[in-house]
Design a protein around this motif. Structure first.
Motif, PDB file in Angstrom:
ATOM      1  N   LEU A 236       0.811  -1.213   0.000  1.00 42.23           N
ATOM      2  CA  LEU A 236       0.000   0.000   0.000  1.00 42.23           C
ATOM      3  C   LEU A 236       0.847   1.267   0.000  1.00 42.23           C
ATOM      4  O   LEU A 236       0.332   2.347  -0.288  1.00 42.23           O
ATOM      5  CB  LEU A 236      -0.921   0.024   1.230  1.00 42.23           C
ATOM      6  CG  LEU A 236      -2.023  -1.033   1.282  1.00 42.23           C
ATOM      7  CD1 LEU A 236      -2.747  -0.957   2.607  1.00 42.23           C
ATOM      8  CD2 LEU A 236      -3.004  -0.836   0.136  1.00 42.23           C
ATOM      9  N   GLY A 237       2.136   1.155   0.337  1.00 46.65           N
ATOM     10  CA  GLY A 237       2.973   2.335   0.508  1.00 46.65           C
ATOM     11  C   GLY A 237       2.996   3.226  -0.715  1.00 46.65           C
ATOM     12  O   GLY A 237       2.806   4.443  -0.613  1.00 46.65           O
ATOM     13  N   MET A 238       3.233   2.650  -1.909  1.00 49.17           N
ATOM     14  CA  MET A 238       3.322   3.457  -3.122  1.00 49.17           C
ATOM     15  C   MET A 238       1.959   4.038  -3.515  1.00 49.17           C
ATOM     16  O   MET A 238       1.882   5.153  -4.039  1.00 49.17           O
ATOM     17  CB  MET A 238       3.881   2.601  -4.264  1.00 49.17           C
ATOM     18  CG  MET A 238       5.378   2.296  -4.130  1.00 49.17           C
ATOM     19  SD  MET A 238       6.407   3.780  -4.189  1.00 49.17           S
ATOM     20  CE  MET A 238       6.751   4.013  -2.450  1.00 49.17           C
ATOM     21  N   ALA A 239       0.882   3.269  -3.274  1.00 52.26           N
ATOM     22  CA  ALA A 239      -0.454   3.787  -3.578  1.00 52.26           C
ATOM     23  C   ALA A 239      -0.770   4.988  -2.704  1.00 52.26           C
ATOM     24  O   ALA A 239      -1.307   6.001  -3.173  1.00 52.26           O
ATOM     25  CB  ALA A 239      -1.501   2.686  -3.378  1.00 52.26           C
ATOM     26  N   ILE A 240      -0.425   4.892  -1.426  1.00 46.99           N
ATOM     27  CA  ILE A 240      -0.656   6.012  -0.510  1.00 46.99           C
ATOM     28  C   ILE A 240       0.208   7.205  -0.906  1.00 46.99           C
ATOM     29  O   ILE A 240      -0.231   8.350  -0.916  1.00 46.99           O
ATOM     30  CB  ILE A 240      -0.374   5.575   0.942  1.00 46.99           C
ATOM     31  CG1 ILE A 240      -1.423   4.536   1.372  1.00 46.99           C
ATOM     32  CG2 ILE A 240      -0.372   6.770   1.880  1.00 46.99           C
ATOM     33  CD1 ILE A 240      -1.122   3.884   2.704  1.00 46.99           C
ATOM     34  N   THR A 241       1.468   6.927  -1.250  1.00 46.31           N
ATOM     35  CA  THR A 241       2.378   7.992  -1.695  1.00 46.31           C
ATOM     36  C   THR A 241       1.802   8.731  -2.892  1.00 46.31           C
ATOM     37  O   THR A 241       1.776   9.963  -2.935  1.00 46.31           O
ATOM     38  CB  THR A 241       3.750   7.392  -2.061  1.00 46.31           C
ATOM     39  OG1 THR A 241       4.327   6.806  -0.902  1.00 46.31           O
ATOM     40  CG2 THR A 241       4.675   8.457  -2.627  1.00 46.31           C
ATOM     41  N   LYS A 242       1.331   7.987  -3.880  1.00 45.60           N
ATOM     42  CA  LYS A 242       0.760   8.596  -5.096  1.00 45.60           C
ATOM     43  C   LYS A 242      -0.457   9.456  -4.757  1.00 45.60           C
ATOM     44  O   LYS A 242      -0.621  10.572  -5.284  1.00 45.60           O
ATOM     45  CB  LYS A 242       0.349   7.472  -6.056  1.00 45.60           C
ATOM     46  CG  LYS A 242      -0.378   7.935  -7.316  1.00 45.60           C
ATOM     47  CD  LYS A 242       0.556   8.683  -8.250  1.00 45.60           C
ATOM     48  CE  LYS A 242      -0.035   8.846  -9.649  1.00 45.60           C
ATOM     49  NZ  LYS A 242      -1.326   9.518  -9.669  1.00 45.60           N
ATOM     50  N   ASN A 243      -1.297   8.979  -3.861  1.00 46.13           N
ATOM     51  CA  ASN A 243      -2.497   9.733  -3.508  1.00 46.13           C
ATOM     52  C   ASN A 243      -2.157  10.998  -2.737  1.00 46.13           C
ATOM     53  O   ASN A 243      -2.783  12.048  -2.936  1.00 46.13           O
ATOM     54  CB  ASN A 243      -3.446   8.852  -2.691  1.00 46.13           C
ATOM     55  CG  ASN A 243      -4.309   7.961  -3.560  1.00 46.13           C
ATOM     56  OD1 ASN A 243      -5.310   8.390  -4.106  1.00 46.13           O
ATOM     57  ND2 ASN A 243      -3.907   6.699  -3.703  1.00 46.13           N
ATOM     58  N   PHE A 244      -1.164  10.920  -1.843  1.00 49.95           N
ATOM     59  CA  PHE A 244      -0.742  12.122  -1.118  1.00 49.95           C
ATOM     60  C   PHE A 244      -0.199  13.170  -2.094  1.00 49.95           C
ATOM     61  O   PHE A 244      -0.500  14.363  -1.972  1.00 49.95           O
ATOM     62  CB  PHE A 244       0.321  11.777  -0.084  1.00 49.95           C
ATOM     63  CG  PHE A 244      -0.233  11.122   1.154  1.00 49.95           C
ATOM     64  CD1 PHE A 244      -1.581  11.169   1.440  1.00 49.95           C
ATOM     65  CD2 PHE A 244       0.605  10.462   2.050  1.00 49.95           C
ATOM     66  CE1 PHE A 244      -2.087  10.581   2.586  1.00 49.95           C
ATOM     67  CE2 PHE A 244       0.109   9.869   3.196  1.00 49.95           C
ATOM     68  CZ  PHE A 244      -1.240   9.917   3.460  1.00 49.95           C
ATOM     69  N   ILE A 245       0.595  12.724  -3.037  1.00 51.65           N
ATOM     70  CA  ILE A 245       1.165  13.659  -4.017  1.00 51.65           C
ATOM     71  C   ILE A 245       0.054  14.253  -4.884  1.00 51.65           C
ATOM     72  O   ILE A 245       0.086  15.442  -5.216  1.00 51.65           O
ATOM     73  CB  ILE A 245       2.234  12.948  -4.873  1.00 51.65           C
ATOM     74  CG1 ILE A 245       3.439  12.590  -3.992  1.00 51.65           C
ATOM     75  CG2 ILE A 245       2.670  13.827  -6.039  1.00 51.65           C
ATOM     76  CD1 ILE A 245       4.463  11.724  -4.681  1.00 51.65           C
ATOM     77  N   ASP A 246      -0.949  13.444  -5.233  1.00 49.60           N
ATOM     78  CA  ASP A 246      -2.091  13.961  -5.995  1.00 49.60           C
ATOM     79  C   ASP A 246      -2.825  15.041  -5.204  1.00 49.60           C
ATOM     80  O   ASP A 246      -3.250  16.066  -5.761  1.00 49.60           O
ATOM     81  CB  ASP A 246      -3.060  12.829  -6.341  1.00 49.60           C
ATOM     82  CG  ASP A 246      -2.501  11.881  -7.398  1.00 49.60           C
ATOM     83  OD1 ASP A 246      -1.536  12.276  -8.086  1.00 49.60           O
ATOM     84  OD2 ASP A 246      -3.019  10.749  -7.521  1.00 49.60           O
ATOM     85  N   LEU A 247      -2.982  14.801  -3.891  1.00 51.96           N
ATOM     86  CA  LEU A 247      -3.649  15.801  -3.053  1.00 51.96           C
ATOM     87  C   LEU A 247      -2.847  17.098  -3.004  1.00 51.96           C
ATOM     88  O   LEU A 247      -3.419  18.192  -2.883  1.00 51.96           O
ATOM     89  CB  LEU A 247      -3.838  15.250  -1.629  1.00 51.96           C
ATOM     90  CG  LEU A 247      -4.915  14.168  -1.455  1.00 51.96           C
ATOM     91  CD1 LEU A 247      -4.869  13.599  -0.036  1.00 51.96           C
ATOM     92  CD2 LEU A 247      -6.295  14.733  -1.736  1.00 51.96           C
ATOM     93  N   MET A 248      -1.518  16.986  -3.097  1.00 50.48           N
ATOM     94  CA  MET A 248      -0.652  18.171  -3.109  1.00 50.48           C
ATOM     95  C   MET A 248      -0.665  18.854  -4.464  1.00 50.48           C
ATOM     96  O   MET A 248      -0.117  19.959  -4.605  1.00 50.48           O
ATOM     97  CB  MET A 248       0.793  17.769  -2.761  1.00 50.48           C
ATOM     98  CG  MET A 248       0.970  17.291  -1.325  1.00 50.48           C
ATOM     99  SD  MET A 248       2.578  16.472  -1.071  1.00 50.48           S
ATOM    100  CE  MET A 248       3.699  17.804  -1.512  1.00 50.48           C
TER     101      MET A 248
END
Length: 980
Positions: A796-808
């Motif tokens: 899940l780490g990379m999926a969460i990373t991608k979503n956080f960056i999308d939110l930014m």
């Protein structure tokens, strides 16, 4: 054998229908509703001119057999659903309220129209029997029919009289119906036998057996097509099935319906045969009499009455008059009862005003009867011709109801009470009903009986009014029972369009015929003016020319009309098909949405439970580990073990947080919380976190933020660090000793408001395959190879990373090659902030930390788990707190209620506790009429979702601190709430 008694017994209560109809009463209602004035008038007006004596008799008998098939369907449904709704209730059960209303709406018109037909027939009755005795008072003409006050009031008074009897004297109405039903059939038999005896048991006017025009088969079919008109009402007892006595058995009910059809068919056949037994003086034969009867008056104008008078003289006139009057009265009463019970059923379900469902002290839906009576009172003032236009559409209404009943029987007979016979009769009945509809609605198919132009308009109007009413019903329907089957209403709209086209076509045809007729008259006048005689070939030629022109115009109108209808039918059929498909897709989408919502809710519940159940024991593991590491003089090996336990437990907590964060992201509940911070300092923290681990593994580790000019920006530091932690920890896990991990952050632009950055995390690890690199940012994806099989992770780490960056509002890319390493490139922009604001914030936090001394402060710790209570006390006692504990919310409430202001400085409240949970206890504390109600309350719970935090605030708590206890976060929260 099952009876209807149970249903009747259950309704022997005030305000409900109750049983009073025996088998005889059922027969009288069924037979009386089917045979009325029309049985006496139709032989001379329609039956004999259309098909002759034999064709009529065969058509009526076969028509009765056709109705028997419909009767089987009714019997099955009445046994399955014995209530007042009849066709409405059956369609409602088999399909929905929309189908039920449509069936009821057309059937209601049928019953009321037959009631009007019999009531207004009184004017014809008195003219035939008594001459012009009642032709007094005002006089006017509608559609060629003379309307007199005396005759009108006679019909209106009959409507009022029998309406009153049906509304308030139920048993009286029943006995009147029974007596006059027997009078009707006995009078018909006596009249026919008398005529037969007078003529030596022969039928002198029987020949020719068929009409002159058309084939015998076509003539018989024309009479069969009138079966819904002739026998409609035999099924009306279905609306009184709640009022059957317990003695009415299933088998008796079917035999009663059959008996009603047999007696109705006998009455029709005997009356039409009676009509051919006598011809008035001055007419050579039956056909001449039928062609010229409109010029006659009195009983001579009606063949059935003329035959009875001829056979028995004055006695025959009396007998046939009483018989005819019995037919009118039974028709009025039977249709009053049927229409009122159908209205009652619609009102009971809320489709009509509720007041119409009220049962009076006589056990009758009196308001429904009175409403029909008031509505019908003014009909006689329209005259017999206008009423006849309305009566013409009864065949359509009956056919619509029979189609719904047959289709309902076909569907329900395939359910719990399976019946192959009823499935067959249901299908056959549906086909027959559709035949009736097409035969009467579509012109130019060889029939002799055609709906008038006014009848088409009435049918259109009634359909439009029905749509308006159901629109009002749907608008007020809070239960959403109606409006669920849009196909029904679209289909009705299609029918309205088609009927309106037929109406226009009929109008054009009539107008063209009148125009050509006027032209012919004008031409004849011109010929007469020039003195040509009747044998002049010019006249014959002109007449033939005009007739040819008329036929040509009519043929073109019919052709164009059919082409237009065909185009519209095809187009509407396609639109209806598209609409059906779209509606089906919408239903499927809605169902999928509901399933997805249910799945999401179940997943959220599961994750919440999992979070709570795992975090609770982890609170003990991490808490006791932290406490144990504070012990002095620990052996080095014990300290090492404790550090590894602490690292592993916190790693496990991070995995749990990954799952929870992913759930929040999927539900759209993840939000950033930007605050002013130094992004370079954040990079330094990241370097420090991994420095020791990298050195121990032998990895060259560098973090470089030297190319950043604007370091003060507003961002969510926790989420940003989570991105870096995920990326760097991946590099750490997949890089072998001797490799390198390089992290760089460089500023790429500044527009005066936002600062643009580019960050790289590059390693010399094992790399990824091209196939996996395409899915690296998808949830639960992990490379499947022997090299990575022993490395821990949730995927899940990379999926969460991608979503956080999308939110930014940023982007992330990956470049990788197996055996050579991986590089992640992140580009993003952050709003610049004032460095003075950042410095002030740092100074405030520093001062707050220096002042974080809680000596003399007392907490109430409410938690049902003794381990959790002990850990909280041990972690907080080092900063000066004293404690008191409670094992549930009720105990905490009692202690706060009994305290004085200052006894407790704050409450640490668990959420899930027995007796009274934390939310309930907080609400109760806030409701206390005391200053202690304002005490700070902190939710200290293993429920760590964002919605859990919100729920705590909604209950009145001041803050939320998740378990396992993060002592720094908890102390900061306590500092903000209670100060020193």
């Amino acid at each position: 054998m099952r009876s209807f008694g149970k249903q009747a017994d259950n309704t022997e209560k005030a305000g409900q229908l109750s049983g009073y109809l025996s088998t005889t009463g059922i027969w009288a209602l069924s037979f009386g509703a089917a045979v009325g004035w029309g049985a006496f008038a139709m032989p001379g007006n329609v039956f004999l001119p259309a098909a002759g004596p034999l064709g009529t008799a065969l058509g009526l008998i076969i028509g009765a057999l056709v109705m028997f098939i419909i009767g089987v369907n009714y019997h099955y449904l009445m046994s399955d659903r014995p209530d007042a709704g009849g066709a409405y209730g059956y369609a409602k059960k088999a399909f929905d309220y929309d189908h039920g209303f449509l069936a009821a709406w057309f059937l209601l018109l049928t019953y009321i129209a037959i009631l009007w037909a019999n009531a207004t027939a009184l004017s014809l009755f008195v003219r035939a029997i008594f001459g012009d005795v009642f032709q007094f008072g005002f006089h006017y003409t509608i559609a060629g029919f003379d309307i007199y006050f005396g005759e009108t009031m006679l019909s209106a008074l009959a409507i009022l009289l029998f309406g009153f009897i049906c509304a308030f004297c139920r048993k009286t109405a029943k006995w009147i119906q029974i007596v006059f039903a027997f009078t009707l059939i006995i009078g018909v038999v006596v009249s026919f036998v008398a005529a037969l005896v007078r003529n030596g048991f022969t039928l002198p006017g029987f020949e020719p057996a068929f009409a002159a025009e058309g084939s015998p088969a076509g003539q018989v079919i024309a009479i069969i097509a009138l079966a819904p008109w002739a026998y409609v009402g035999f099924e009306s007892v279905s609306h009184s099935s709640e009022e059957f006595t317990p003695k009415v058995k299933r088998n008796k009910l079917l035999r009663t319906l059959v008996a009603a059809l047999i007696t109705a068919a006998a009455a029709y056949v005997l009356l039409e045969l009676l009509a051919v037994t006598a011809v008035p003086e001055g007419f050579a034969d039956r056909e001449a009499y039928l062609a010229g009867k409109d010029a006659l008056s009195g009983t001579a104008a009606i063949p059935t009455l003329n035959a009875a008078r001829t056979a028995l003289g004055g006695t025959g006139t009396i007998i046939i008059a009483v018989t005819l009057l019995a037919g009118i009265i039974t028709g009025i009463i039977a249709n009053y009862i049927a229409a009122s019970r159908l209205t009652y059923a619609l009102a009971r379900d809320g489709l009509f005003p509720k007041a119409l469902s009220k049962i009076n002290s006589a056990g009758v839906p009196g308001n429904a009867v009175v409403a029909i009576m008031i509505f019908s009172f003014f009909i006689p003032f329209l005259g017999r011709t206008a009423t006849g236009w309305i009566v013409d559409v009864t065949t359509i209404g009956a056919a619509v109801a029979y189609a719904f009943v047959s289709l309902s029987a076909f569907k329900l007979a395939g359910g719990e009470r399976k019946s192959r016979l009823v499935r067959a009769t249901g299908l056959v009945g549906l086909v027959i009903s559709l035949f009736f509809l097409v035969y009467f609605l579509v012109p130019e198919i060889g029939r002799k009986y055609v709906l008038s132009n006014e009848s088409y308009l009435i049918l259109i109007t009634w359909s439009v009014v029905g749509i308006i009413i159901i629109r009002l019903i749907i608008g007020k329907d809070k239960t959403q029972r109606t409006g669920r089957s849009a196909v029904v209403w679209v289909s009705l709209l299609v029918v309205i369009i088609l009927i309106s086209m037929l109406w226009v076509r009929q109008s054009i045809n009539n107008t063209t015929s009148e125009a050509i007729s006027e032209a012919a008259d004008k031409y004849e006048q011109m010929i007469d003016a020039i003195g040509a005689d009747g044998d002049d070939p010019r006249i014959t030629e002109a007449e033939e020319y005009l007739e040819d022109q008329f036929n040509s115009v009519r043929a073109r109108v019919v052709r164009d009309n059919f082409i237009q209808m065909g185009i519209i039918i095809v187009s509407l059929g396609c639109i209806l098909g598209i609409f059906t498909i779209v509606q089906k897709r919408q239903r499927e989408t809605e169902a999928e949405k509901i399933r997805a919502e249910q799945t999401s809710k179940a997943k959220s519940t599961f994750l919440s439970n999992m979070s709570h159940d795992i975090r609770t024991p982890m609170n003990a593991v991490i808490g006791y580990t932290t406490i144990a590491m504070r012990e002095p003089d620990l052996p080095p090996r014990v300290t090492e073990y404790l550090e590894k336990i602490d690292f592993s437990s916190r790693h496990l907590l991070s995995l749990i947080n990954d799952v929870l964060d992913m759930s929040r992201i999927e539900n759209g509940k993840m939000e950033l919380q930007p605050e002013p911070a130094d992004i370079v300092s954040t990079m330094d923290k990241i370097r420090d976190i991994f420095q020791t681990q990298m050195e121990e593994k032998g990895i060259v580790y560098t973090v470089d933020a030297g190319a950043v000019a604007h370091n003060c920006v507003s961002f969510d530091e926790n989420r940003f660090m989570r991105v870096l932690l995920n990326l760097i920890s991946n590099s750490f896990k997949f890089t072998e000793p001797g490799g390198s991990v390089a992290v760089t952050l460089a500023e790429t632009g500044f527009d005066g408001t936002d600062v643009s950055y580019e960050m790289h995390v590059k390693d010399t690890g094992i790399g990824m395959s091209p196939e996996f690199a395409e899915h690296v940012f998808e949830a639960f994806e992990r490379e499947r190879s022997k090299t990575v099989s022993g490395i821990q992770g949730t995927g899940l780490g990379m999926a969460i990373t991608k979503n956080f960056i999308d939110l930014m509002g940023g982007t992330i890319e990956v470049a990788t090659e197996l055996g050579k390493g991986t590089e992640f490139t992140v580009r993003f922009a952050l709003p610049a902030c004032d460095e003075k604001e950042l410095a002030a914030k740092a100074e405030s936090e520093k001062q707050a930390e220096e002042k974080m001394d809680f000596t003399g402060k007392k907490l109430l710790i409410a938690d049902d788990n003794p381990v959790n209570r002990e850990i909280a006390c041990m972690l907080l006692e080092n900063v000066g707190f004293t404690f008191e504990t409670a094992e549930n919310g009720k105990e905490a409430l009692d202690k706060i209620a009994a305290s004085r202001p200052g006894d407790f400085d704050a409450v640490l409240m668990d959420v899930r506790m027995p007796v009274m949970n934390g939310y309930e206890a907080t609400i109760a504390i806030r409701s206390l009429d005391s200053p202690v109600s304002r005490i700070p309350i902190i939710a200290m719970s293993a429920n760590a979702f964002a919605e859990d935090v919100q729920e705590a605030k909604d209950a009145g708590m001041n803050a939320h601190s998740a378990k396992p206890i993060e002592i720094e976060h908890l102390l900061a929260t306590l500092r903000d709430l209670i100060g020193q």
